[in-house]
Design a protein around this motif. Sequence first.
Motif, short mmCIF file in Angstrom:
data_model
loop_
_atom_site.label_atom_id
_atom_site.label_comp_id
_atom_site.label_asym_id
_atom_site.label_seq_id
_atom_site.Cartn_x
_atom_site.Cartn_y
_atom_site.Cartn_z
N LEU A 181 0.27 -1.26 0.05
CA LEU A 181 -0.47 -0.22 0.40
C LEU A 181 0.65 1.23 0.08
CD1 LEU A 181 -2.86 -1.18 2.95
CD2 LEU A 181 -2.91 -1.62 0.24
N THR A 182 0.41 2.03 -0.59
CA THR A 182 1.22 2.91 -0.96
C THR A 182 0.65 4.43 0.29
OG1 THR A 182 -0.93 4.65 -1.83
CG2 THR A 182 1.33 3.35 -3.15
N PRO A 183 1.25 5.38 0.35
CA PRO A 183 0.57 6.77 1.74
C PRO A 183 -0.86 6.93 1.26
CG PRO A 183 3.58 6.88 1.11
CD PRO A 183 2.52 6.22 -0.13
N ASP A 184 -0.60 7.05 -0.30
CA ASP A 184 -2.43 7.47 -0.73
C ASP A 184 -3.26 6.39 0.36
OD1 ASP A 184 -1.16 10.52 -1.40
OD2 ASP A 184 -1.02 9.38 -3.63
N ALA A 185 -3.12 5.34 0.06
CA ALA A 185 -4.29 4.09 0.05
C ALA A 185 -4.27 3.52 1.72
CB ALA A 185 -3.58 2.66 -1.05
N VAL A 186 -3.39 4.39 1.73
CA VAL A 186 -3.47 4.22 3.41
C VAL A 186 -4.04 4.89 4.27
CG1 VAL A 186 -2.70 4.91 5.62
CG2 VAL A 186 -1.35 3.13 3.99
N HIS A 187 -4.19 5.78 3.83
CA HIS A 187 -5.01 7.88 4.01
C HIS A 187 -6.67 7.08 3.53
CE1 HIS A 187 -7.09 11.93 2.87
NE2 HIS A 187 -6.25 12.04 4.24
N THR A 217 8.57 -0.70 10.32
CA THR A 217 9.30 0.75 10.19
C THR A 217 9.98 0.58 8.73
OG1 THR A 217 9.71 1.24 12.54
CG2 THR A 217 11.39 1.99 11.34
N ASN A 218 10.34 1.58 7.97
CA ASN A 218 11.14 1.28 6.85
C ASN A 218 10.44 0.03 5.94
OD1 ASN A 218 13.00 3.03 7.49
ND2 ASN A 218 13.52 1.74 8.37
N ALA A 219 9.50 0.40 5.49
CA ALA A 219 7.88 -0.86 4.78
C ALA A 219 7.66 -0.49 3.26
CB ALA A 219 6.53 -1.67 6.17
N THR A 263 8.47 6.84 2.78
CA THR A 263 9.57 6.76 4.08
C THR A 263 7.60 6.36 5.25
OG1 THR A 263 8.57 9.44 3.89
CG2 THR A 263 10.95 8.95 3.64
N ASP A 264 8.31 6.60 5.74
CA ASP A 264 7.63 6.49 7.48
C ASP A 264 7.14 7.67 8.18
OD1 ASP A 264 8.49 3.65 8.20
OD2 ASP A 264 9.88 3.95 9.82
N ARG A 265 7.01 9.02 7.70
CA ARG A 265 6.97 9.96 7.87
C ARG A 265 5.58 10.07 6.93
NH1 ARG A 265 9.58 16.06 8.37
NH2 ARG A 265 7.31 17.03 8.17
N ASP A 266 5.76 9.44 5.67
CA ASP A 266 4.71 9.76 4.42
C ASP A 266 3.47 8.89 5.25
OD1 ASP A 266 6.71 10.81 3.03
OD2 ASP A 266 7.32 9.52 2.20
#
Length: 405
Positions: free
Chosen positions: A51-57, A70-72, A79-82
Amino acid sequence: MNFTQMSTPKSPFTKEQLLPQEEMIEVARKKGKLFIGIPKETSYQEKRVCLTPDAVHALTAHGHRVLIETNAGIGASFTDRDYSEAGAEITNDNAKVFGCPIILKVEPPSQEELDLINPQTVLISALQLKTQSKEYFQGLAKKRITALGFEFIRDADGAYPAVRALSEIAGTAAVLIASELMSSATNVGSGLMMGNISGVPPIEVVIIGAGTVGEFAARSAIGLGANVKVFDNSITKLRCIQTNLGRPLYTSTIQPKNLLKALKRCDVVIGAVHGKNRAPIVVTETMVEQMKTGAVIIDVSIDRGGCIETSEITSHDHPTFVKHGVVHYCVPNIPSRYARTSSLSISNIFTPYILQIGEEGGIENAVRFDRGLKNGLYFYHGILTSKQIADWFDLSYRDINLLIL
């Protein structure tokens, strides 16, 4: 008294109470809140993430929880921050991630990872049947796991979206890699450029196999100005590739005489043939010996044994070797070379299905009402439901339609 004037006695039951019990169950479906774990991939040279950050959102906006190791996503430049800003929870404890009720992975879990998974977990990952062992399936059965292989999920048209998406990447990548290998900078290349330069004869590319990989390889090669010849034993596939590309091009059935003639002249060969089990050998070592010095072979079929006799598995660290003066590129996991694009593509496929599972109130209802999703199910509460796996590993199985009514 006129009976037609008599009032109908009022029923003591409401309309809803008079409905059959089965229909009441249908009405009672409720949305569910999912708790999804995404571990860091540990398979050799695997850099993709599900999953990308957009998908997670999108998932967290629907009230679902996502726990990411972490660092997946670092291999795909996420990044983890993303992920944190998208609403995910980050942890460096992979046991916590594998303790989630739903686990999303690109590669199937290793035996060590399987030991960390809780009983009754839902596992969604690739299956990669040809690389599995009997012990893997026995481990799933012991923990009563429900498992979905995303390469077997079908869409409404009956196609396999995950397989097609990754095949598109592999086909396009094969041409880009060949173009790179032909440059003088590689020390093994012929110094030719895959471009339609005025006054310079175009590169000759032979593609063996007219499936999705072959189609996208042809599309990319033609776009770069190469002369393309496609070989396949299916006339239907050859007809489809011309229709999909919207232009006439050289196509032929796989006849040794015609194929050898094309191989002698070509600069690049892309092998994209898939059989039911092992890929058939189409190009023999004798044929390779007659190819031009400095020619390039990209064997995309190497994950199924290769369709070129001289092919041997290589890695992203050492991707090529030279045999009979011909450069061979035989890396099994080509899409991982373009980890971010591959992750975006996989994520596009995963996200709607996960949202659907949430909307349906869990995996049980989702597979009950979606035949395509049900097709990807190979373990249901520890019961093997795939005849293909059962035949391959001599295991007993049950028909999923008898388990989920």
